[in-house]
Design an enzyme around this catalytic site. Structure first.
Site, mmCIF file in Angstrom:
data_model
loop_
_atom_site.group_PDB
_atom_site.id
_atom_site.type_symbol
_atom_site.label_atom_id
_atom_site.label_comp_id
_atom_site.label_asym_id
_atom_site.label_seq_id
_atom_site.Cartn_x
_atom_site.Cartn_y
_atom_site.Cartn_z
ATOM 1 N N LYS A 224 5.434 7.701 9.232
ATOM 2 C CA LYS A 224 6.051 8.190 8.003
ATOM 3 C C LYS A 224 5.639 9.642 7.794
ATOM 4 C CE LYS A 224 6.866 6.043 3.512
ATOM 5 N NZ LYS A 224 6.249 5.129 2.535
HETATM 6 C C1 E4P Z 1 8.284 4.386 -0.080
HETATM 7 O O1 E4P Z 1 8.114 4.064 1.070
HETATM 8 C C2 E4P Z 1 7.212 4.497 -1.078
HETATM 9 O O2 E4P Z 1 6.068 3.814 -0.605
HETATM 10 C C3 E4P Z 1 7.529 3.862 -2.405
HETATM 11 O O3 E4P Z 1 8.770 3.197 -2.407
HETATM 12 C C4 E4P Z 1 7.299 4.734 -3.571
HETATM 13 O O4 E4P Z 1 7.586 4.031 -4.749
HETATM 14 P P1 E4P Z 1 7.023 4.444 -6.188
HETATM 15 O O5 E4P Z 1 7.894 5.541 -6.717
HETATM 16 O O6 E4P Z 1 7.135 3.195 -7.001
HETATM 17 O O7 E4P Z 1 5.606 4.892 -5.971
#
Ligand code: E4P
Length: 217
Positions: free
Chosen positions: A83
């Site tokens: 990522k």
């Molecule tokens: C995506 O991979 C992130 O881990 C996640 O969806 C972020 O979500 P949040 O805005 O609830 O922190």
């Protein structure tokens, strides 16, 4: 649309995994810290539990550091997807890691132009953050719809991974907007499966079933 779970807590992954609906897991640095576990140790445990894609995020901010870290985490397990943040360095790292045959998830995407750049850098997944877009008064689901439309028009194969999902309606809307995957928090999975009429109906069936002995007598 496939389902990933957005957590680094293994008990949550195990519970939802037992439903037979999970195709993968996404983590981020905040989720790893919230798990209280060592990064590599928890990613390897998750990889042993779920056969699908496990997103593990780099923490370097420069391209060279991201590429080095990305190669390291990808070597931990065949299911690891690296990522990367949607920055110039993240795009550069995406291009290099893609050339190595490593799958990538380009994260923190908030616009169609950003998503188009990530696709050209070879991203396997693009992660638009629906909930965080809603938080600033824009429409996160519309962003997902427009990214998917732009990808289809351009013949782009990068998968749209709806992220920052906050409630079951987001899941429904992401599916209808054409998302390939939604990464969903544990709490939202629990909300998705519940319906008061399911509980009421089951209760009625069980009460009737318990009476069957009485009817025979
Ligand atoms: C995506 O991979 C992130 O881990 C996640 O969806 C972020 O979500 P949040 O805005 O609830 O922190």
């Amino acid at each position: 649309m496939e389902f990933f779970i957005d957590t680094a807590i293994v008990d949550e992954i195990r519970e939802i995994g037992e439903w037979g609906v999970l195709a993968g897991v996404t983590t981020n640095p905040s989720l790893i810290v919230a798990s209280g576990r060592d990064f590599r140790e928890v990613v390897l445990e998750i990889a042993g539990m779920v056969g699908g894609a496990i997103s593990a995020e780099v923490t370097a901010l420069d391209a060279e550091g991201m590429i080095k870290e990305g190669r390291e985490v990808a070597a931990w397990n065949e299911h690891v997807v690296v990522k990367l943040p949607l920055t110039p360095a993240g795009l550069q790292a995406c291009k290099a890691l893609t050339a190595d045959g490593i799958r990538t998830n380009v994260t923190l995407c908030f616009s169609v132009p950003q998503a188009l750049l990530a696709a050209r850098a070879g991203a396997t997944y693009i992660s638009p953050f629906a909930g965080r877009v809603d938080d600033i008064g824009w429409d996160g689901i519309q962003l997902i719809r427009e990214i998917k439309e732009a990808y289809v028009l351009g013949g782009i194969e990068t998968k749209v991974l709806a992220a920052s999902i906050r409630h079951p309606m987001h899941v429904q809307q992401a599916a209808l907007a054409g998302a390939d995957v939604a990464t969903i928090p544990y709490k939202v999975f629990k909300q998705m499966v519940s319906h008061p009429l399911t509980d009421k109906g089951l209760d009625g069936f069980m009460k009737d079933w318990a009476k069957r002995g009485e009817a025979k007598q």
